[in-house]
Write an enzyme that holds these catalytic residues in place. Structure first.
Site, short mmCIF file in Angstrom:
data_model
loop_
_atom_site.label_atom_id
_atom_site.label_comp_id
_atom_site.label_asym_id
_atom_site.label_seq_id
_atom_site.Cartn_x
_atom_site.Cartn_y
_atom_site.Cartn_z
N SER A 29 0.83 -1.21 0.00
CA SER A 29 0.00 0.00 0.00
C SER A 29 0.85 1.25 0.00
O SER A 29 1.74 1.42 0.85
CB SER A 29 -0.87 0.06 1.27
N HIS A 59 -3.14 0.56 -4.15
CA HIS A 59 -2.37 -0.38 -4.96
C HIS A 59 -2.58 -0.02 -6.42
O HIS A 59 -3.60 0.54 -6.80
CB HIS A 59 -2.83 -1.82 -4.71
N HIS A 81 -4.86 -9.89 -1.26
CA HIS A 81 -4.78 -10.25 0.16
C HIS A 81 -5.79 -11.34 0.46
O HIS A 81 -6.85 -11.40 -0.17
CB HIS A 81 -5.11 -9.03 1.04
N TYR A 83 -7.82 -11.36 2.77
CA TYR A 83 -9.10 -10.80 3.23
C TYR A 83 -10.01 -10.35 2.09
O TYR A 83 -11.18 -10.06 2.30
CB TYR A 83 -8.87 -9.64 4.22
N GLU A 84 -9.46 -10.28 0.87
CA GLU A 84 -10.31 -9.87 -0.26
C GLU A 84 -11.19 -11.00 -0.75
O GLU A 84 -12.28 -10.75 -1.27
CB GLU A 84 -9.44 -9.37 -1.42
N ALA A 111 3.06 -2.32 4.05
CA ALA A 111 2.86 -1.33 5.10
C ALA A 111 2.54 -2.11 6.38
O ALA A 111 1.83 -3.11 6.32
CB ALA A 111 1.71 -0.41 4.73
N MET A 206 -1.07 -7.38 7.14
CA MET A 206 -2.11 -8.26 6.58
C MET A 206 -1.67 -8.93 5.28
O MET A 206 -2.51 -9.37 4.50
CB MET A 206 -3.37 -7.44 6.30
N SER A 207 -0.36 -9.02 5.06
CA SER A 207 0.08 -9.57 3.75
C SER A 207 1.39 -10.31 3.91
O SER A 207 1.76 -10.72 5.01
CB SER A 207 0.24 -8.42 2.74
N ASN A 230 2.27 3.21 11.11
CA ASN A 230 1.60 3.58 12.36
C ASN A 230 2.16 2.74 13.49
O ASN A 230 2.71 1.66 13.25
CB ASN A 230 0.08 3.34 12.27
N HIS A 242 -6.93 2.92 7.05
CA HIS A 242 -6.29 2.70 5.75
C HIS A 242 -5.87 4.04 5.15
O HIS A 242 -4.81 4.13 4.49
CB HIS A 242 -7.25 1.94 4.82
N1 HPA Z 1 -2.05 -3.60 11.39
C1 HPA Z 1 -2.20 -4.38 10.30
N2 HPA Z 1 -1.88 -4.00 9.09
C2 HPA Z 1 -1.36 -2.77 8.95
C3 HPA Z 1 -1.17 -1.91 10.03
C4 HPA Z 1 -1.53 -2.35 11.32
O1 HPA Z 1 -1.40 -1.64 12.33
N3 HPA Z 1 -0.64 -0.76 9.53
C5 HPA Z 1 -0.51 -0.93 8.19
N4 HPA Z 1 -0.94 -2.15 7.83
#
Ligand code: HPA
Length: 268
Positions: A29, A59, A81, A83-84, A111, A206-207, A230, A242
């Site tokens: 991302s 993306h 991903h 989750y998609e 990310a 998540m990837s 973050n 996001h």
């Molecule tokens: N958690 C999961 N996926 C993420 C995060 C997070 O804090 N930040 C960016 N992708």
């Protein structure tokens, strides 16, 4: 390799030329602009039957094949991903195609949220290992004994050393750490983050993990770098969304790009 992968590789060679690809790059991302810097041919995923629809904003769903720092690369501007679709093996076909195009290495970027106060937003982290907290596996259903893939040194030590040397040469501060995979798409709870930090994870996302498992299954060497967008849930008052991920990714992306370019130059 599946017939589908062979057919797609033939289609891609017809568009981008026959020279074998050396390295695949999967962009996370907000990291998509590296694809624009490749001197080559962009093919929309929509033209590649079976490729993911890459429906996550931030993306860029093109495959770009060409030259970056003297290395022939295939850049996946978007990833699928779990989750998609609920499919853990959603990146299997693109990775099979990469292997068929001749690559021996895949480097994933993503990310991620940080559990380490010394690795704040804007940092980058080279993955030394991962913990699969999703309990999912992209090889479930694979019928052959090849499914029993060893995962020690899944993040190739030699590539990691090369990435480290590139970071040092570019004066980029790059942490080393363990990445935990949660399935998403909801973010983690503060209790989950506290738990995984105690268990040895440094960053969460998540990837990447399913892609690295698939890469090892296919005999590709793998490495991965996170950009910290973050502090993970409960670690600070920083927003987690996001939108925030996309806004913060470019800070780390500039560092990540220096490291990737330096690494590619070193193997050219
Ligand atoms: N958690 C999961 N996926 C993420 C995060 C997070 O804090 N930040 C960016 N992708």
């Amino acid at each position: 390799m599946s017939k589908n992968a062979e057919d797609l590789a033939t289609q891609i060679r017809a568009a981008a030329g026959d020279a074998p690809v050396q390295v695949g790059l999967i962009l996370g991302s907000g990291l998509g602009h590296i694809a624009d810097e490749v001197d080559g041919v962009a093919i929309p995923y929509g033209d590649l039957p079976g490729f993911p629809h890459a429906g996550v904003s931030g993306h860029n769903p093109n495959l770009v094949v060409g030259d970056l720092e003297g290395v022939r690369v295939a850049v996946f501007g978007g990833r699928a991903h779990y989750y998609e679709s609920g499919r853990g093996d959603a990146m299997r076909l693109p990775l099979e195609v990469l292997k068929t195009l001749g690559a021996d290495t895949v480097i994933a970027t993503n990310a991620a949220g940080s559990m380490r106060p010394d690795m704040p937003t804007g940092s980058i982290m080279c993955l030394s290992d991962h913990i699969n907290f999703s309990g999912l596996n992209p090889l479930i259903g694979e019928p052959t004994d090849a499914r029993f893939v060893p995962m020690k040194d899944a993040y190739d030590p030699q590539i990691r050393a090369g990435l480290r040397a590139a970071a040092d040469a570019a004066d980029v501060d790059m942490a080393d750490g363990v990445y935990a995979w949660y399935s998403g798409p909801s973010f983690e709870t503060p209790a989950e983050i506290k738990a995984i930090a105690m268990l040895g994870a440094d960053a969460v996302g998540m990837s990447t993990v399913p892609e690295v498992i698939l890469a090892r299954f296919l005999g590709l060497k793998a490495a991965a770098i996170s950009t910290i967008t973050n502090m993970a849930a409960g670690m600070s008052d920083e927003a987690i969304s996001h939108e925030h991920t996309k806004a913060m990714a470019p800070i780390g992306a500039a560092k990540l790009e220096k490291v990737l370019r330096g690494y590619l130059r070193s193997i050219a």
